[in-house]
Write an enzyme that holds these catalytic residues in place. Structure first.
Site, mmCIF file in Angstrom:
data_model
loop_
_atom_site.group_PDB
_atom_site.id
_atom_site.type_symbol
_atom_site.label_atom_id
_atom_site.label_comp_id
_atom_site.label_asym_id
_atom_site.label_seq_id
_atom_site.Cartn_x
_atom_site.Cartn_y
_atom_site.Cartn_z
ATOM 1 N N ASN A 160 0.841 -1.195 0.000
ATOM 2 C CA ASN A 160 0.000 0.000 0.000
ATOM 3 C C ASN A 160 0.874 1.242 0.000
ATOM 4 O O ASN A 160 1.711 1.415 0.900
ATOM 5 C CB ASN A 160 -0.908 0.038 1.231
ATOM 6 C CG ASN A 160 -1.880 1.201 1.198
ATOM 7 O OD1 ASN A 160 -2.833 1.197 0.425
ATOM 8 N ND2 ASN A 160 -1.635 2.199 2.031
ATOM 9 N N GLU A 161 0.724 2.077 -1.019
ATOM 10 C CA GLU A 161 1.426 3.367 -1.081
ATOM 11 C C GLU A 161 2.895 3.233 -0.661
ATOM 12 O O GLU A 161 3.374 3.908 0.254
ATOM 13 C CB GLU A 161 0.713 4.405 -0.211
ATOM 14 C CG GLU A 161 -0.660 4.781 -0.714
ATOM 15 C CD GLU A 161 -1.313 5.898 0.096
ATOM 16 O OE1 GLU A 161 -2.204 6.576 -0.445
ATOM 17 O OE2 GLU A 161 -0.925 6.088 1.268
ATOM 18 N N GLU A 320 -7.826 5.335 -4.606
ATOM 19 C CA GLU A 320 -8.270 6.164 -3.485
ATOM 20 C C GLU A 320 -8.482 7.596 -3.953
ATOM 21 O O GLU A 320 -7.679 8.134 -4.707
ATOM 22 C CB GLU A 320 -7.237 6.197 -2.348
ATOM 23 C CG GLU A 320 -7.039 4.913 -1.590
ATOM 24 C CD GLU A 320 -6.036 5.085 -0.455
ATOM 25 O OE1 GLU A 320 -5.876 6.228 0.036
ATOM 26 O OE2 GLU A 320 -5.393 4.094 -0.068
ATOM 27 N N TRP A 328 -5.054 15.026 7.108
ATOM 28 C CA TRP A 328 -3.614 15.106 7.338
ATOM 29 C C TRP A 328 -3.008 16.452 6.952
ATOM 30 O O TRP A 328 -1.785 16.595 6.973
ATOM 31 C CB TRP A 328 -2.900 13.977 6.593
ATOM 32 C CG TRP A 328 -3.506 13.598 5.274
ATOM 33 C CD1 TRP A 328 -4.361 12.569 5.032
ATOM 34 C CD2 TRP A 328 -3.300 14.234 4.007
ATOM 35 N NE1 TRP A 328 -4.709 12.518 3.702
ATOM 36 C CE2 TRP A 328 -4.071 13.532 3.044
ATOM 37 C CE3 TRP A 328 -2.539 15.328 3.583
ATOM 38 C CZ2 TRP A 328 -4.095 13.880 1.695
ATOM 39 C CZ3 TRP A 328 -2.565 15.680 2.237
ATOM 40 C CH2 TRP A 328 -3.343 14.953 1.316
ATOM 41 N N GLU A 368 -7.159 8.363 11.481
ATOM 42 C CA GLU A 368 -7.872 8.903 10.321
ATOM 43 C C GLU A 368 -9.369 9.026 10.579
ATOM 44 O O GLU A 368 -10.168 8.995 9.638
ATOM 45 C CB GLU A 368 -7.586 8.044 9.090
ATOM 46 C CG GLU A 368 -6.126 8.120 8.652
ATOM 47 C CD GLU A 368 -5.842 7.408 7.340
ATOM 48 O OE1 GLU A 368 -5.545 8.099 6.347
ATOM 49 O OE2 GLU A 368 -5.910 6.176 7.318
#
Length: 692
Positions: A160-161, A320, A328, A368
């Site tokens: 992921n990322e 996404e 953020w 988050e």
């Protein structure tokens, strides 16, 4: 240019027809099971057909070393699949569990001062750690073996990322891997010495063992630029090697299932060389979050175009984006009414065949919890969820009308982007810290859009030389091969636009000698002897006016000679004492059968927009003759036969925009169609999609 993997796209569940994939990250392990059925009901109501599961679930899947618990994951995947919702299953390696980092703290990455990145967030692992790789690949193998025959899993979401938080690691593992990388790239230590210019400041190395990462060298000191550039290349490659190791284990066990990982392509993001990574995925996926302010929409269109360029116009996945605010930034602005639908359709227009969000249900705890989601804290009775349902219906309507199978129609103009040019311009010992490559392509994209030209943003490794006109926007690094492509392109009739700070150095960041822009000075027909940084200070220039009404900021070129084949289109206007008054600011040069324009200063979006009519006219590039052509961004998708041809019209302004309707309206948001339906009023944040 390396070989790319064969393109493969997730196929629909058995018995279902192909649709635009629609959904997002789903984290059922954050919620009690009694919530799951409600989630699925609301997903079906919204048209969700695709969710990514398990991205941060390693600690729940493997609660202790070698002990795997798939029971909960089996249950939710079964519920989703039976409800017609396909699963993009993650390898779950993005964040290691505490039992692993406590047993093996040597997997944690270190910063350039040698401080350890301790657990507490995510991506607290080093890609060069053989210990971490062993555990991660064991998890991948267990996941693949368990789900290899599951009919509801249609794709692998690998990691992921990558590099979002662990892009750079300065540990001893990284040092040894960097040494090996340099051996492979340069073969001999003398070649490394040459590439890094180690004769300067007595940095000569006798052996590869003397290579260390660019660790802390004291505040205010200057790191060797060649080493720093190569370390950024190495760091991208190190993460890519880790991704490939995961991918290959998954593919060995499930060879028929396509694999991807989510990039972070944006108008400012250059974490990894995503075009290089694009060779290694079966289909490109991207995460994109809007930049608040007046550039909001243009930033989305620009980034989506670049993602399409990385995908080489094969369909790609928006893995996404946000329904509204992120969490953020120092200040997290919400999206305005209409922007949720419009933003998603902008990515779709630019070639995405999958529209996904982070995340499905907004978290009630954790880092988050204030990040927006498809189902917000307010629940089903909310504008965000109603917009999510509207978007789901729009995507299904477009699929019914034949959108799938179409591609983004090629523009007449390409704007070239280069990750490594950005990395090189990030060095702290440059003519000015205010100039980087990354901002200039976006300025050109916006200026061209102001004149009705929706450019394709393409990587430097792509076939940019197949376009009618090409922009090289502060392309700082140009190697011999790229310089040769530029010469051949223009000589054969190409139309080239070049801005200041292009062709300054080769791939080693060694300056091309003889004057700027050294790599392609003959093509543009001008020679600059010095840079002229522009900034507010006592007694210095903070800008320079141009004779055509534009203004240069941040940087200009002091051009001292112009070829006989070149013509000056605009000059600088400044106090004669500065030595810049009357010097060429914009020129056009005949080279072979083509022409090259050189813009000798950074004009920004508005200065470029003011200059483009004359410049494009001199090049013979047609633009719209309508004065308000830049109010609406026009994007087209069509199939090879042109049987299905869609036009997306987006309002770029804060005022109503009136457009002619050429075909049949299919989908609209914040649009008023006239009685005759031959014209429409698109309100701010509005979009109209018509089928020709």
């Amino acid at each position: 240019m390396g070989a790319r993997r064969q393109y493969r796209w997730p196929q629909p569940l058995e018995g279902q027809k192909a649709r635009v994939w629609y959904g997002g990250d789903y984290n059922p392990d954050q919620w009690p099971e009694e919530v799951w059925d409600e989630d699925i009901r609301l997903m079906n109501q919204a048209g969700v057909n695709f969710v990514s599961v398990g991205i941060f679930s390693w600690a729940k899947i493997e609660p202790s070393e070698g002990v795997f618990d798939f029971d909960w994951l089996d249950r939710i995947i079964d519920k989703l699949g039976k409800a017609g919702i396909a699963v993009d299953l993650a390898s779950a390696t993005a964040s290691p569990p505490l039992w692993l980092t406590q047993s093996h703290p040597e997997v944690l990455w270190k910063d350039y001062r040698g401080d350890v990145c301790w657990p507490g967030a995510r991506q607290h692992w080093r890609p060069t750690s053989p210990v971490f790789r062993r555990y991660a690949l064991a998890l991948c193998r267990a996941m693949a073996e368990h789900y290899k025959d599951n009919p509801y899993v249609v794709a692998w979401h690998v990691g992921n990322e990558y590099g979002c938080h662990n892009r750079f690691d300065y540990s001893d593992d990284a040092m040894h891997a960097f040494q090996d990388w340099c051996k492979k790239r340069y073969k001999t230590i003398e070649a490394v010495n040459d590439a890094w210019g180690t004769a300067f400041w007595a940095q000569h190395m006798n052996d590869f063992s003397e290579i260390i990462p660019p660790r802390f060298i004291g505040d205010g000191n200057f790191m060797n630029p060649g080493k720093l550039l190569d370390f950024k290349r190495f760091s991208s490659d190190a993460l890519k090697a880790f991704y490939k190791a995961e991918r290959d284990v998954l593919e060995e066990i499930t060879p028929s299932r396509p694999l991807t990982t989510n990039f972070m392509v944006s108008e400012t993001g250059t974490t990894l060389d995503y075009d290089d990574w694009g060779d290694e995925v079966d289909f490109v996926s991207n995460d994109h979050y809007f930049s608040p302010g007046e550039a909001h929409f243009d930033g989305i269109a620009y980034t989506a175009s670049l993602t399409d360029g990385i995908a080489r116009k094969d369909p790609w996945c928006l893995m996404e984006n946000s329904t509204s605010a992120v969490n953020w930034r120092p200040i997290n602005f919400r999206k305005e009414p209409g922007q949720l639908v419009r933003d998603a359709l902008a990515h779709l227009a630019m070639g995405a065949d999958a529209i996904c969000f982070f995340q499905w249900r907004q978290s009630k705890a954790g880092a988050e919890k204030f990040h927006s989601a498809m189902l917000p804290h307010a629940g089903e009775d909310s504008q965000v969820y109603r917009d999510v349902c509207e978007l789901g219906a729009d995507l299904n309507k477009l699929a019914d009308e034949g959108l799938l199978g179409t591609r983004l129609v090629k523009s007449k103009v390409a704007v070239v982007f280069d990750y490594q040019s950005q990395w090189a311009t990030e060095h702290t010992a440059t003519p000015t810290q205010k100039v980087h490559h990354v901002t200039e392509p976006f300025a050109w994209f916006r200026a061209l859009a102001d004149h009705g030209v929706t450019a394709d943003v393409v990587p430097v490794r792509s076939n940019w030389d197949e376009y009618d006109a090409v922009v090289l926007p502060s392309l700082y690094l140009i190697d011999e091969a790229t310089a040769r492509r530029v010469r051949e392109y223009v000589a054969q009739g190409g139309k080239l636009l070049v801005s200041s700070y292009t062709g300054i150095a080769d791939e080693k960041d060694h300056i091309w000698l003889g004057g700027y822009p050294g790599a392609i000075r003959d093509v543009v027909g001008v020679r600059s002897e010095e840079f002229v940084p522009l900034a507010k200070d006592d007694g210095t220039l903070d800008h320079i006016d141009l004779s055509n009404g534009a203004v240069a900021y941040d940087l200009a070129d002091c051009i001292t000679s112009v070829a006989d084949t070149a013509k000056v289109l605009a000059t600088f206007k400044a106090d004669p004492v500065t030595g810049m008054d009357g010097r060429p600011a914009i020129t056009i040069n005949e080279y072979g059968d083509g022409k090259a324009v050189y813009v000798a200063g950074l004009l920004g979006r508005w200065g470029l927009s003011k200059s483009l009519p004359e410049v494009l006219g001199e090049l013979g590039v047609d633009t719209s003759s309508e004065e308000d052509c830049g109010d609406v961004l026009r994007v087209e998708r069509a199939d090879e036969s042109d049987e299905n041809h869609f036009v997306f019209l987006f309002n770029r302004t804060r005022e109503d925009a009136v457009v002619d309707v050429e075909g049949e309206p299919v989908v609209s948001s914040l649009v008023h169609l006239t009685m005759s339906e031959h014209s429409a009023v698109i309100k701010p944040n509005g979009v109209l999609v018509v089928k020709l």
